[in-house]
Design a protein around this motif. Structure first.
Motif, PDB file in Angstrom:
ATOM      1  N   ILE A   8       0.842  -1.183   0.000  1.00  0.00           N
ATOM      2  CA  ILE A   8       0.000   0.000   0.000  1.00  0.00           C
ATOM      3  C   ILE A   8       0.881   1.239   0.000  1.00  0.00           C
ATOM      4  N   GLY A   9       0.822   1.996  -1.076  1.00  0.00           N
ATOM      5  CA  GLY A   9       1.591   3.233  -1.140  1.00  0.00           C
ATOM      6  C   GLY A   9       0.835   4.334  -0.421  1.00  0.00           C
ATOM      7  N   VAL A  10       1.535   5.118   0.385  1.00  0.00           N
ATOM      8  CA  VAL A  10       0.849   6.145   1.160  1.00  0.00           C
ATOM      9  C   VAL A  10       1.509   7.513   0.967  1.00  0.00           C
ATOM     10  N   VAL A  11       0.688   8.495   0.679  1.00  0.00           N
ATOM     11  CA  VAL A  11       1.124   9.889   0.702  1.00  0.00           C
ATOM     12  C   VAL A  11       0.512  10.492   1.964  1.00  0.00           C
ATOM     13  N   PRO A  12       1.297  10.591   3.042  1.00  0.00           N
ATOM     14  CA  PRO A  12       0.702  11.044   4.299  1.00  0.00           C
ATOM     15  C   PRO A  12       0.288  12.511   4.229  1.00  0.00           C
ATOM     16  N   GLN A  13      -0.571  12.889   5.177  1.00  0.00           N
ATOM     17  CA  GLN A  13      -1.000  14.281   5.262  1.00  0.00           C
ATOM     18  C   GLN A  13       0.203  15.158   5.629  1.00  0.00           C
ATOM     19  N   GLY A  14       0.326  16.288   4.985  1.00  0.00           N
ATOM     20  CA  GLY A  14       1.383  17.244   5.341  1.00  0.00           C
ATOM     21  C   GLY A  14       2.730  16.916   4.722  1.00  0.00           C
ATOM     22  N   ASP A  15       3.741  17.690   5.144  1.00  0.00           N
ATOM     23  CA  ASP A  15       5.085  17.511   4.625  1.00  0.00           C
ATOM     24  C   ASP A  15       5.664  16.215   5.164  1.00  0.00           C
ATOM     25  N   SER A  16       5.994  15.283   4.296  1.00  0.00           N
ATOM     26  CA  SER A  16       6.429  13.986   4.799  1.00  0.00           C
ATOM     27  C   SER A  16       7.771  13.558   4.218  1.00  0.00           C
ATOM     28  N   LEU A  17       8.448  14.465   3.521  1.00  0.00           N
ATOM     29  CA  LEU A  17       9.737  14.084   2.933  1.00  0.00           C
ATOM     30  C   LEU A  17      10.853  14.209   3.962  1.00  0.00           C
ATOM     31  N   LEU A  18      11.849  13.334   3.828  1.00  0.00           N
ATOM     32  CA  LEU A  18      13.048  13.441   4.651  1.00  0.00           C
ATOM     33  C   LEU A  18      13.822  14.660   4.160  1.00  0.00           C
ATOM     34  N   ARG A  19      14.056  15.604   5.054  1.00  0.00           N
ATOM     35  CA  ARG A  19      14.678  16.865   4.619  1.00  0.00           C
ATOM     36  C   ARG A  19      16.174  16.701   4.402  1.00  0.00           C
ATOM     37  N   GLN A  20      16.739  15.625   4.944  1.00  0.00           N
ATOM     38  CA  GLN A  20      18.174  15.405   4.778  1.00  0.00           C
ATOM     39  C   GLN A  20      18.475  14.519   3.576  1.00  0.00           C
ATOM     40  N   ARG A  21      17.447  14.219   2.776  1.00  0.00           N
ATOM     41  CA  ARG A  21      17.675  13.408   1.586  1.00  0.00           C
ATOM     42  C   ARG A  21      17.185  14.149   0.359  1.00  0.00           C
TER      43      ARG A  21
END
Ligand SMILES: Nc1ncnc2c1ncn2[C@@H]1O[C@H](COP(=O)(O)OP(=O)(O)OP(=O)(O)O)[C@@H](O)[C@H]1O
Ligand SMILES: [Mg+2]
Lengths: 336, 227
Positions: A84-97
């Motif tokens: 199951i691919g999930v796009v969570p609510q809000g900013d969810s990216l790793l900022r150090q990547r």
């Protein structure tokens, strides 16, 4: 394909338990995009989180491709999550990547070797149109680009299902379009089944095949968008169709006032004048307009008819497949 | 009042003292980091909102950490004498001072690390959870990596705190710059030695701070951070 049956979830809180889901049953057809809409606090996110296996429902079942996912633990839970691919609510990216590093995360979790990972990441960045941003860190991307990276990441491990909770809530209408295009491509090119939680009717208009309306933890309306708009009693229809001023024409001296909904007509403009000339009535456009649901043009007009054969004209319009709702008196105007 | 110690001797005293101080602070920081980071991670994971909620473990760790931090350093120094002797076979000197310094700093680092990890946004962690990543991978690739700059800052804060405490350790025969300042500068009323150590400690503090700031900036990938 996602099948949710009788899902319930209650949260403890200071003011006593809060029922977020009170028996939700929902069927998302394989390869379609289903929108979940409803007022704030209706339980939309809770439903999405349950399906994402981030929250355990109190009872009920969630089946993806036939397998019940409720109550799994340990490595089986982790394996199910990969489906199951999930796009969570809000900013969810790793900022150090970088963008590429973020997309690679699920592939690392799945233990894919580095060379394969690189080519898969390139494929996904291409899918979301961000090949040239592969080396950018999230802080160097716009809000819409960040969401597209999040979608690419959610799709990385080849899930059969994609879940997105308010993927466009922080975006302006223009950027929203780019994210929706990507979700639509996921369905069209990868055959992924998409469940998208949103409060933005533009999302439903643009990409949803089906829509489910949640209220107080219950599904109060569920069906294909194009079927619902033809349903005079549907609340989805009321919000999806071009707006009509409910008082328009009510006080006028037309013999009949009606709302006409036309779905998928190539020449919606031609139908009404034809009715006027066939039945020798005067037909005035009092409001409404045209919109598009996905690829399908849809119109809702309020018309005022004057003439002896006004009723026949409306019947004829109705016989051609349009939905006609007469507005005899008062601003409610739902009586047939 | 006796004559001031000649500069050549002051130099000798200060270089030996600096060496001892750096040794005490360096080793105790290293130990505190190696033990404090896992402690902070466990505190974070076992919290009610953590990835592995565990009320009992969380309570026990929290209590131990609070007790450790509430303990005045001088008391710890004295109370740990027998433990120190057991571990390093002496209870005086820089090596002996490392034991109470490290023991005192572990709970401190644990709390700092816990606070730093809390700053990693929930949706970032949940995104990783939904990829099917194991808790270990999430700790490594998400929690620790995302907060690496803040973790380095926290270790910097710890190092500077330990620099201060190491001076106190000198009082009971720990050696180092604190020992020089108190035994020679203060007790023998030698202002030259006293103020030289003060200046040297200030310089050391500044240099350590600068080094950690630099390291934090080097691991931080958010070069063009908007916030
Ligand atoms: N973790 C939680 N603890 C306690 N109550 C919760 C929790 N999550 C949700 N709730 C409650 O459950 C109900 C449904 O919440 P949910 O977030 O699913 O609503 P929503 O439809 O997504 O609303 P919105 O449109 O505002 O995002 C709300 O009353 C909310 O307060
Ligand atoms: Mg929500």
């Amino acid at each position: 394909m996602i099948t949710v049956e009788n899902l319930t979830k209650t949260f403890p809180s200071q003011g006593g338990p809060v029922t977020a889901l009170a028996g939700v049953t929902l069927d998302v057809r394989a390869g379609t995009v289903c929108g979940v809409v409803g007022p704030s606090g209706a339980g939309k996110s809770t439903l999405a989180r349950c399906v994402a296996l981030l929250e355990r429902p109190d009872s009920g079942s969630i089946r993806v491709d036939g397998t019940d996912l409720v109550g799994l633990d340990g490595s089986r839970l982790r394996a199910a999550r990969r489906q199951i691919g999930v796009v969570p609510q809000g900013d969810s990216l790793l900022r150090q990547r970088t963008a590429a590093g973020n997309v690679a995360l699920p592939l690392e979790s799945a233990g894919m070797p580095a060379p394969q990972r690189r080519s898969r990441v390139a494929e996904l960045l291409d899918l979301v149109g961000l090949t040239d941003k592969a080396g950018n860190y999230p802080d160097q991307l716009s809000g819409g680009q960040r969401q597209r990276v999040a979608v690419a990441r959610a799709l990385a491990a080849n899930p059969s299902v994609l879940l997105a909770d308010e993927p466009t809530s922080a975006l302006d209408p223009e950027t929203t379009g780019s994210v929706l295009t990507v979700l639509d491509r996921a369905r069209a090119e990868l055959g992924v089944t998409v469940l998208v939680v949103t409060h933005d009717m533009a999302v439903v208009r643009r990409i949803c095949d089906d829509v489910a309306v949640l209220e107080h933890g219950r599904v109060v309306e569920h069906g294909r968008v194009l079927d619902l708009v033809s349903d005079a009693n549907s609340r989805t229809a009321a919000t999806l169709l071009p707006e009509v001023d409910q008082s328009a024409g009510v006080a006028g001296n037309h013999d009949r006032v009606a709302d006409v909904v036309l779905v998928g007509f190539a020449a919606v403009g031609a139908l009404l004048p034809e009715a006027a000339s066939r039945f020798d009535v005067q037909l005035a456009l009092l409001g409404g307009g045209l919109t598009r649901l996905g690829e399908t043009p849809v119109a809702r007009f309020r018309v005022g008819l004057t003439g002896e054969r006004a009723d026949s004209a409306l019947e004829w319009i109705s016989d051609t497949g349009a939905v006609v709702v007469r507005t005899p008196k008062g601003p409610q105007g739902v009586a047939a | 009042m006796r004559a001031a110690t000649p500069w050549s001797e002051v130099f000798e005293l200060l270089s030996v003292g600096t060496g001892e101080t750096l040794y005490m602070v360096g080793v105790s920081t290293l130990i505190a980091t190696l033990l404090g980071i896992p402690l902070g991670v466990l505190l974070h994971l076992s919290a009610p909102s953590g990835l592995r909620p565990n009320v009992v473990l969380h309570k026990i760790l929290g209590t131990v950490v609070d007790l450790g931090r509430a303990m005045p350093f001088l008391v710890l120094l004295v109370a740990l004498t027998s433990v120190t002797r057991l571990l390093v076979r002496t209870s005086i000197g820089p090596t002996a001072a490392i034991v109470p310094l490290a023991v005192g700093a572990v709970p401190f680092v644990g709390r700092l690390v816990q606070n730093v990890l809390r700053e990693v946004h929930v949706s970032v962690v949940e995104a990783a959870v939904t990829t099917g990543a194991s808790t270990l991978r999430i700790v490594r690739s998400v929690l620790l990596r995302e907060s690496a700059p803040a973790l380095i800052n926290a270790i910097g804060v710890t190092t500077i705190a330990l620099l201060g405490y190491s001076a106190m350790a000198g009082v009971i025969g720990g050696g180092g710059l604190g020992d020089v300042a108190v035994r020679i500068g203060y007790q023998r009323f030698d202002d030259r030695v006293l103020w030289s150590t003060v200046v040297l400690l200030a310089v050391l503090t500044t240099v350590i701070q600068l080094l950690f700031d630099l390291a934090a900036r080097l691991v931080d990938r958010r070069r063009h951070a908007s916030t």
